[in-house]
Design an enzyme around this catalytic site. Sequence first.
Site, PDB file in Angstrom:
ATOM      1  N   HIS A  65       9.827   8.070 -21.580  1.00  0.00           N
ATOM      2  CA  HIS A  65       9.377   8.060 -22.978  1.00  0.00           C
ATOM      3  C   HIS A  65       9.913   6.844 -23.733  1.00  0.00           C
ATOM      4  CE1 HIS A  65       8.629  12.626 -22.558  1.00  0.00           C
ATOM      5  NE2 HIS A  65       7.526  11.952 -22.370  1.00  0.00           N
ATOM      6  N   GLU A 216       9.573  28.728 -13.976  1.00  0.00           N
ATOM      7  CA  GLU A 216      10.025  27.557 -13.211  1.00  0.00           C
ATOM      8  C   GLU A 216      11.485  27.736 -12.812  1.00  0.00           C
ATOM      9  OE1 GLU A 216       8.888  24.071 -15.521  1.00  0.00           O
ATOM     10  OE2 GLU A 216       8.733  22.917 -13.672  1.00  0.00           O
TER      11      GLU A 216
HETATM   12  C1  6MZ Z   1       8.080  21.470 -17.441  1.00  0.00           C
HETATM   13  C2  6MZ Z   1       7.237  19.331 -17.630  1.00  0.00           C
HETATM   14  C3  6MZ Z   1       7.218  19.199 -16.211  1.00  0.00           C
HETATM   15  O1  6MZ Z   1       4.011  15.286 -22.462  1.00  0.00           O
HETATM   16  O2  6MZ Z   1       5.170  13.067 -22.443  1.00  0.00           O
HETATM   17  N1  6MZ Z   1       6.774  18.194 -18.140  1.00  0.00           N
HETATM   18  N2  6MZ Z   1       7.651  20.464 -18.217  1.00  0.00           N
HETATM   19  N3  6MZ Z   1       8.105  21.401 -16.086  1.00  0.00           N
HETATM   20  C4  6MZ Z   1       7.700  20.290 -15.434  1.00  0.00           C
HETATM   21  N4  6MZ Z   1       7.799  20.268 -14.075  1.00  0.00           N
HETATM   22  C5  6MZ Z   1       8.434  19.233 -13.345  1.00  0.00           C
HETATM   23  N5  6MZ Z   1       6.716  17.986 -15.920  1.00  0.00           N
HETATM   24  C6  6MZ Z   1       6.445  17.386 -17.117  1.00  0.00           C
HETATM   25  O3  6MZ Z   1       4.624  14.231 -20.271  1.00  0.00           O
HETATM   26  C7  6MZ Z   1       5.961  14.427 -19.919  1.00  0.00           C
HETATM   27  C8  6MZ Z   1       6.475  15.746 -20.457  1.00  0.00           C
HETATM   28  O4  6MZ Z   1       5.793  16.837 -19.817  1.00  0.00           O
HETATM   29  C9  6MZ Z   1       6.671  17.931 -19.609  1.00  0.00           C
HETATM   30  C10 6MZ Z   1       8.027  17.527 -20.181  1.00  0.00           C
HETATM   31  O5  6MZ Z   1       8.125  17.994 -21.502  1.00  0.00           O
HETATM   32  C11 6MZ Z   1       7.943  16.002 -20.151  1.00  0.00           C
HETATM   33  O6  6MZ Z   1       8.783  15.394 -21.104  1.00  0.00           O
HETATM   34  P1  6MZ Z   1       4.144  13.952 -21.777  1.00  0.00           P
HETATM   35  O7  6MZ Z   1       2.834  13.259 -21.603  1.00  0.00           O
END
Ligand code: 6MZ
Length: 354
Positions: A65, A216
């Site tokens: 980010h 999870e």
């Molecule tokens: C939970 C996840 C994830 O939203 O910035 N994210 N949340 N479990 C997971 N499994 C591994 N993988 C990704 O994409 C990144 C965000 O998606 C969520 C987290 O909040 C991560 O910061 P965006 O596009």
Amino acid sequence: MDWCVSMPKVELHAHLNGSIRNSTLLELAKELGEKGTIVFPDFEHVILKNDRSLREVFKLFDLIHMVTTDHKTITRITKEVVEDFAAENVVYLELRTTPKRNDSIGMSKRSYVEAIIEGLRSVGTSLNVNFCTNDSMKLSSKTEKKIYVRLLLSIDRRESTESAMETVNLALEMKDMGVIGIDLSGNPTVGEWKTFFPALKFAREQGLSVTLHCGEVPNPVEIQEMLEFLPGRIGHACCFEDEEWKKLKSSKIPVEICLTSNIRTETISSFDLHHFAELYKENHPIVLCTDDSGVFSTNLSNEYALASATFGIGKVEMFELARKAVDFIYAGDEVKMELNKLFESAATTMLESN
Ligand code: 6MZ
């Protein structure tokens, strides 16, 4: 397995920033390194590391980010991610992302989502993207590749109730621009379900679809409450006990399955022990997904190939699994009908080539 690439597929669980190309991530990090904003070698080390625990994955997201959250970059990443999915014959993509606010660069949650929509608009002419809810005519049959893209806005578990509500209101305002639902995600060891419940309930009452990251990590109380909420779909379902499996199976809530992600983050110990096997055998609604194709170095074709090889499922059955995913998409009946036609014609082609 070439057929896993060539057959049409539906992707319902892909996080935008987790799907960033490694090459783009490194390029952006290098630029910030040169400006002195980050220490590039430290960053590079984290990006190139292959196996990471769930905790390390969320640390990596904070780093991602840092280099991606400005309008121009978000537009670029969106374009690249859609192109990458389309290149492997994903015909319908629900892309999810957490709207971010950054006052220092004039970014609001709304302008963040607008940058994404700009990315959808800027996809090259060789690819036809349908992303507006009222926009079905944009998919012309003349272009070679077509992809339907719809957006889910994510609520991060670090957020407050007010901030979650702001995201839901934004989704409602942007309904005509392809936003069709809400996702709850983020580090599963952080935050409490009850914080987000009012916003999720409101979202559903207002006609938005809702998907939840559920189980999870072990958290029986939260899992039970989430299942009682009856979301449209859930993601992962890794740490369920007997009681929760029973509830899930009787509810028939579709599960977004992310094989590589679950193994890499060690939420499941090995592919052959993955709950995909049991849910598939029992005909529970499931859909194979990538989660974070960039972070976990995978793509959807690879997830299909993995499932086929690990669980001994043949080409025709894998095709049917991909086709069945159309039933679980959040877009309306018109899109479902188009996708069903597309799968029907792909099935004919596949049978002729056999
Ligand atoms: C939970 C996840 C994830 O939203 O910035 N994210 N949340 N479990 C997971 N499994 C591994 N993988 C990704 O994409 C990144 C965000 O998606 C969520 C987290 O909040 C991560 O910061 P965006 O596009």
